[in-house]
Design an enzyme around this catalytic site. Sequence first.
Site, PDB file in Angstrom:
ATOM      1  N   CYS A 190       0.859  -1.178   0.000  1.00 29.20           N
ATOM      2  CA  CYS A 190       0.000   0.000   0.000  1.00 29.20           C
ATOM      3  C   CYS A 190       0.897   1.229   0.000  1.00 29.20           C
ATOM      4  O   CYS A 190       1.807   1.351   0.818  1.00 29.20           O
ATOM      5  CB  CYS A 190      -0.897  -0.007   1.229  1.00 29.20           C
ATOM      6  SG  CYS A 190      -1.873   1.503   1.407  1.00 29.20           S
ATOM      7  N   CYS A 224      -1.183 -10.879  -7.098  1.00 28.35           N
ATOM      8  CA  CYS A 224      -1.629 -11.955  -6.217  1.00 28.35           C
ATOM      9  C   CYS A 224      -1.682 -11.374  -4.804  1.00 28.35           C
ATOM     10  O   CYS A 224      -0.643 -11.133  -4.184  1.00 28.35           O
ATOM     11  CB  CYS A 224      -0.637 -13.108  -6.315  1.00 28.35           C
ATOM     12  SG  CYS A 224      -1.133 -14.576  -5.420  1.00 28.35           S
TER      13      CYS A 224
END
Length: 159
Positions: A123, A147
């Site tokens: 993030c 993924c």
Amino acid sequence: MKKIISFLILAVIVSCSSKAQTSSKDKKTYKVVKTDAEWKKQLTDKQYYVLREAGTERAFTSPLNKNYKYGTYVCAACKTALYKSEHKFDSGTGWPSFDRAIKGNVELDVDYKIGYARTELKCNTCGGHLGHSFDDGPEETTGKRHCINGIALEFIPEK
């Protein structure tokens, strides 16, 4: 001869203490910064393990893996929008997979945790570990497969 040996020893010491060996975690300052105690208070044990310790959840355990509703996937730690449902696909791997992220919200880094380089996805707001990127995604779109650990995400349905 002693001067040459002294110079070589000094060169080795200086090169070993250079910033080239500093990890990327030390270089980047994220918008959301908390202490480990604050993260542990906010996140579940599993979320903390994945998001803050770069762990991996077991395959096929996330309810988000088979979520096909329209909406946005946000970071479970800081709520930054990371992925749109229209970019999600079933990779068969057991983890939610996307062919692209929301531009600017996911950081690519290098991870050597298993002995060779992989592209780690984090993030861009809090630095939370999301998963890894691979080049075996849908050829008709980007060819990428993000993924992602489902536990690192929360789903916000479209209204």
